[in-house]
Each structure stands twice: as structure tokens, then as C-alpha cells.
Design a protein around this motif. Structure first.
Motif, mmCIF file in Angstrom:
data_model
loop_
_atom_site.group_PDB
_atom_site.id
_atom_site.type_symbol
_atom_site.label_atom_id
_atom_site.label_comp_id
_atom_site.label_asym_id
_atom_site.label_seq_id
_atom_site.Cartn_x
_atom_site.Cartn_y
_atom_site.Cartn_z
ATOM 1 N N ALA A 194 27.892 -25.220 22.035
ATOM 2 C CA ALA A 194 28.995 -24.814 22.221
ATOM 3 C C ALA A 194 29.807 -23.299 22.862
ATOM 4 O O ALA A 194 28.954 -22.778 23.203
ATOM 5 C CB ALA A 194 29.657 -25.099 20.498
ATOM 6 N N GLN A 195 31.249 -23.300 23.199
ATOM 7 C CA GLN A 195 31.334 -22.330 23.464
ATOM 8 C C GLN A 195 32.644 -22.300 23.358
ATOM 9 O O GLN A 195 33.734 -23.391 23.603
ATOM 10 C CB GLN A 195 31.061 -22.036 25.534
ATOM 11 N N MET A 196 32.885 -21.140 23.637
ATOM 12 C CA MET A 196 35.202 -20.943 23.182
ATOM 13 C C MET A 196 34.865 -19.549 23.613
ATOM 14 O O MET A 196 34.384 -18.590 23.635
ATOM 15 C CB MET A 196 35.136 -20.980 21.644
ATOM 16 N N ARG A 197 36.323 -19.680 24.176
ATOM 17 C CA ARG A 197 37.024 -17.728 24.718
ATOM 18 C C ARG A 197 37.366 -17.060 23.180
ATOM 19 O O ARG A 197 38.247 -17.848 22.210
ATOM 20 C CB ARG A 197 38.424 -18.146 25.673
ATOM 21 N N ALA A 198 37.792 -15.656 23.570
ATOM 22 C CA ALA A 198 37.901 -15.334 22.426
ATOM 23 C C ALA A 198 38.552 -13.987 22.655
ATOM 24 O O ALA A 198 38.848 -13.666 23.926
ATOM 25 C CB ALA A 198 37.099 -14.538 21.335
ATOM 26 N N THR A 199 39.231 -13.324 21.869
ATOM 27 C CA THR A 199 39.773 -11.945 22.115
ATOM 28 C C THR A 199 40.025 -11.607 21.314
ATOM 29 O O THR A 199 39.809 -11.290 20.305
ATOM 30 C CB THR A 199 41.546 -12.531 22.374
ATOM 31 N N ILE A 200 39.974 -9.821 21.398
ATOM 32 C CA ILE A 200 39.622 -8.355 20.426
ATOM 33 C C ILE A 200 40.919 -7.683 21.120
ATOM 34 O O ILE A 200 40.888 -7.292 21.852
ATOM 35 C CB ILE A 200 38.405 -7.990 20.293
#
Length: 464
Positions: A61-67
Motif C-alpha cells: 500500500a502507498q499513500m500521500r500525506a501532509t504535515i
């Protein structure tokens, strides 16, 4: 398509998914994941990590994220304080994040917090696994069990030239203790962060290519506390140090929780200064040994000299006693011989006088006979010399007379009287027409005078 079939726009679907996600994922969740890429932007301070989950090297699985910037600053401080390293790529983390969906940007996770203690535990677990692997592959003790160089004079240093630790090391080992004549060569490398693994490995490879030029290798890092030291727990770097053909001494600047590299190294010292004094101690110990040996040698020599001196004194006394005894014996023998000579002298002298008298008469006869023979011989020599002298003198007079007559016949005056002339050009006698040119004035000398003439024509004899 029937008239009753519903048709939705892409935005409709997107907004529907957005509502569903908001309704079902309305609270944040703790999620275990790996940071594939950090994607931090200095200008805005925001971070957009790419997250993945892998199994046996395969991405499940892979996914974008934000901080967002504020959260990223807080998370970074926590990591530096607890994990002693910044948030970086390849790190397994436990994040607290909200699930978001936006019609334009798709699914993403908004990271609110990251549990640094979980990552610390993961790092510890990976370190233990690497440690077990080092031991199971039989390389854990390779470098540590190498023979220590008696005098580690030629040192290859892996460090940063501008670092305070390296400067402290140089100041101590090459200036304060310059009399030990250490030979230092720097191999620059990054000493912290993920890129340090590759950088230090390359420096080790460069040293290995010229390993015969060095006695020992040291990795020194000054300042910075424990931040960024996780690179030294890398199995790749630790195995390279363990297998290295020269002893490796570390001084990377922390005193607790030794890294894998420090565990497998030949010797681990806390600071670059400690490393410098470690090398100096080897020379100092050798110097102390030499000093002790020198003192022992001097003591031994003094003892031997005293012993030999006593032996010489004893020999001198014995020799003196023997000489005195010998002199007394010889003195007695001389006195006895003197007495014998004195007793036998008169008869011996008379016997010698008779012999001398006979010798005298014989010598007189021989001398007179020799002189008579020499007189006869001299007389013969004298007469012979007189005859030879008269003959030689007569012969010389004859030769002189002949030469005188020859000279008289060849004299210039006699030749001129016979009709010959002598031609002069200036004060030089002319013997060849090659010495003349038309117009020269000649002076022709006769027996009774001379005449002057000018050269009008020169004719050379072809035969000559």
C-alpha cells in the motif's frame, strides 16, 4: 442507455466520497507506516511525505500525506530529543493522522503527530537484529581481535577537516606531541545523517586501496551530541568496519548506548581527544619501556663494570706478586752468573788476547798483499788510459781540420768570388721566383759590391 439511468459528474462522485470519508473517518487514527520520501520544503515549512507499507520488498500500500509547518516543527523537535535523529526517509514510524479525501487532490493523510518512542523502539529492534546478524555471520569479532600495532604512527583519519573534533585531534597529536612524529592523512567524509553511511564506506574503500601505507584507521566526530548517530547502527557500515584489514578506532562523541560500529571496532574511545591520547599512550608506553630498559641496562652495566673492576684489581695484585717473585728469582740467577763470570774472567781474557794477536798478524799480511795488488792494477789502468787519450785526441784533431776546410769552401765570400751572386728583397734572401712580383726592387750582391734593379718580368721554370 434508458432515460431513467442516472448520470453523475466526476465532481459528484468526488464530493460523495468526501462526505463518506468525513462521516466514517471523523477521528484521527494511529497508523504504522514507512516514510518512502519526506518531501520537505524549506520555504513554506510544510512536508508532504510519501508513505508505503512493504512486505518482503513488495509494496502492499502507498499513500500521500501532509504535515503542516507547525506540526512538522513540533514533531522534529520530539525526534531530535528522543530518537536523537531528525525525521528521515526509510524510517518506520507510528503516525497519528486524519483520513482526508478531496475531489481535486484525492486521498491523503493529514499527520498530526508521530510517536518518536515507537521509532526509537524500531531502531533498537533493527539494531539488535543487525547485531545478531553480525555475530551469526562470524564477523563481529574480526576487527576487535586484530593485533594492536606496537607504534600506530601512520594514521588514516575519517573526519571533516573543519570540525572541532578533528582540529582538537590534530592539535594534540601533531603539535603538543609533535616529537612522536605521527603521519596523519585525512579522508573527508560525512559523519552523520543517512548519507554518512555511503560517505564513510567510500572513505574506508579509499584507505583499503592503500592499506600498506597505514598502521591504523580512526573515525572521529566532534560535537553535535547524539543527534544523527543512527548511521553507525547500519549493518552495511558495521560489517565493513568489522571486516576492515586494519584496526579501526572510533571517537564519535557520545558515552552511552554504543553503536554497532563502535561495538565491532578494534577500540572505541568517546571523543577525538580520547583517540589522540590513545595513540599517544602507545608511544608513551613504548617510551617508558625503553626508559625502563635503559635504566635496567645502565644498572646492569654498572654492576658488571664494578665486578670486572674488582676482577682487574685481583688480577693486578696477583700479577704484581708473580712479577716480584720472578724478579727476585732472576736477580738471584744474575748474581750467580756474575760470580761465575768473575771467577772465569782471567783465563777467558788471556785466551781471547792470544786469538786477537794471531788475528792481527793475519790482517796485516792480508792488507799489505791487497794494497800491492791494487797498485799493480792501478798502474795498468793508468797506462791504458794514456794510450786511449792520445788516440782519441789525434782523431778529434783530424775531424776538426776536415770541418774547417769544408766550412772555408762553403763560405759566402768564396762563393761570390767564383761568380755567384746573392739577391735580396729588402733584408730577405730570395731563393724562389714565387717570392717576387713585378715592380719589386732587388739588391744583387757581388764579390766586390752590389747593384739594384727592378723586376720587369717573372718567368717560372715549368720543371720546377
Amino acid at each position: 442507455m434508458s432515460s431513467k439511468t442516472s448520470v453523475f459528474t466526476l465532481l459528484d462522485i468526488g464530493r460523495s466520497l468526501q462526505r463518506m470519508v468525513s462521516a466514517h473517518y471523523h477521528k484521527p487514527y494511529w497508523i504504522k507506516t514507512e516514510i518512502a520520501k519526506l518531501n520537505y520544503y524549506d520555504k513554506s515549512g510544510h512536508c508532504y511525505p510519501d508513505l508505503v507499507e512493504k512486505q518482503n520488498g513488495q509494496i502492499l500500500a502507498q499513500m500521500r500525506a501532509t504535515i503542516w509547518a507547525d506540526n512538522y516543527q513540533n514533531i522534529s523537535k520530539q525526534f531530535l530529543n528522543l530518537a536523537k535523529k531528525p525525521l528521515s526517509e526509510g524510517m518506520t514510524v507510528l503516525i497519528l493522522a486524519k483520513v482526508n479525501y478531496h475531489p481535486n487532490y484525492g486521498f491523503s493523510l493529514n499527520i498530526i503527530d508521530i510517536d518518536a518512542s515507537f521509532t526509537l523502539g524500531e531502531m533498537a529492534r533493527e539494531k539488535q537484529e543487525s547485531l545478531k546478524r553480525l555475530k551469526s555471520e562470524g564477523i563481529y569479532d574480526l576487527n576487535r581481535s586484530m593485533s594492536s600495532p606496537k607504534l600506530p604512527q601512520r594514521i588514516a583519519v575519517i573526519s571533516v577537516q573543519t570540525s572541532k573534533g578533528y582540529q582538537d585531534f590534530i592539535n594534540i597529536i601533531s603539535k603538543t606531541y609533535a616529537h612522536f612524529n605521527f603521519e596523519i592523512e585525512l579522508f573527508p567524509a560525512l559523519l552523520q545523517g543517512d548519507k554518512a553511511i555511503t560517505s564513510i564506506a567510500k572513505a574506508l574503500e579509499s584507505i583499503e586501496n592503500t592499506k600498506d601505507d597505514f598502521d591504523v584507521v580512526t573515525i572521529i566526530r566532534g560535537g553535535g551530541g547524539d543527534v544523527g548517530l543512527s548511521c553507525y547502527d547500519s549493518f552495511i557500515l558495521a560489517s565493513k568496519v568489522a571486516r576492515f584489514p586494519l584496526p579501526v578506532v572510533t571517537g564519535i562523541g557520545h558515552s552511552t548506548n554504543e553503536t554497532l560500529v563502535e561495538l565491532v571496532a578494534f577500540k572505541n574511545k568517546i571523543t577525538p581527544t580520547d583517540v589522540a591520547y590513545y595513540f599517544i599512550a602507545a608511544f608513551q608506553n613504548c617510551f617508558d619501556e625503553l626508559k625502563a630498559l635503559t635504566n635496567h641496562f645502565e644498572t646492569k652495566v654498572d654492576g658488571m663494570l664494578k665486578e670486572k673492576n674488582q676482577e682487574l684489581l685481583n688480577l693486578h695484585k696477583e700479577f704484581k706478586t708473580q712479577v716480584n717473585t720472578l724478579l727476585k728469582t732472576h736477580d738471584y740467577e744474575l748474581k750467580a752468573q756474575k760470580q761465575r763470570i768473575k771467577s772465569n774472567l782471567p783465563s777467558l781474557v788471556l785466551s781471547r788476547l792470544d786469538g786477537l794477536e794471531q788475528l792481527k798478524y793475519r790482517m796485516d799480511w792480508l792488507v799489505k798483499n791487497k794494497l800491492h795488488n791494487q797498485e799493480d792494477q792501478l798502474l795498468l789502468y793508468f797506462k791504458s788510459i794514456q794510450r786511449e787519450a792520445k788516440s782519441t785526441t789525434k782523431q778529434q784533431h783530424q775531424e776538426l781540420d776536415y770541418l774547417s776546410k769544408s766550412l772555408d769552401l762553403l763560405s759566402p765570400e768564396r762563393l761570390l768570388k767564383r761568380g755567384y751572386t746573392l739577391n735580396l728583397l729588402g733584408d730577405k734572401i730570395i731563393t724562389s721566383t714565387t717570392k717576387l712580383k713585378t715592380g719589386d726592387r732587388l739588391k744583387t750582391i757581388f764579390a766586390d759590391g752590389y747593384a739594384e734593379s727592378d723586376v720587369v718580368k717573372i718567368q717560372t721554370d715549368e720543371k720546377n
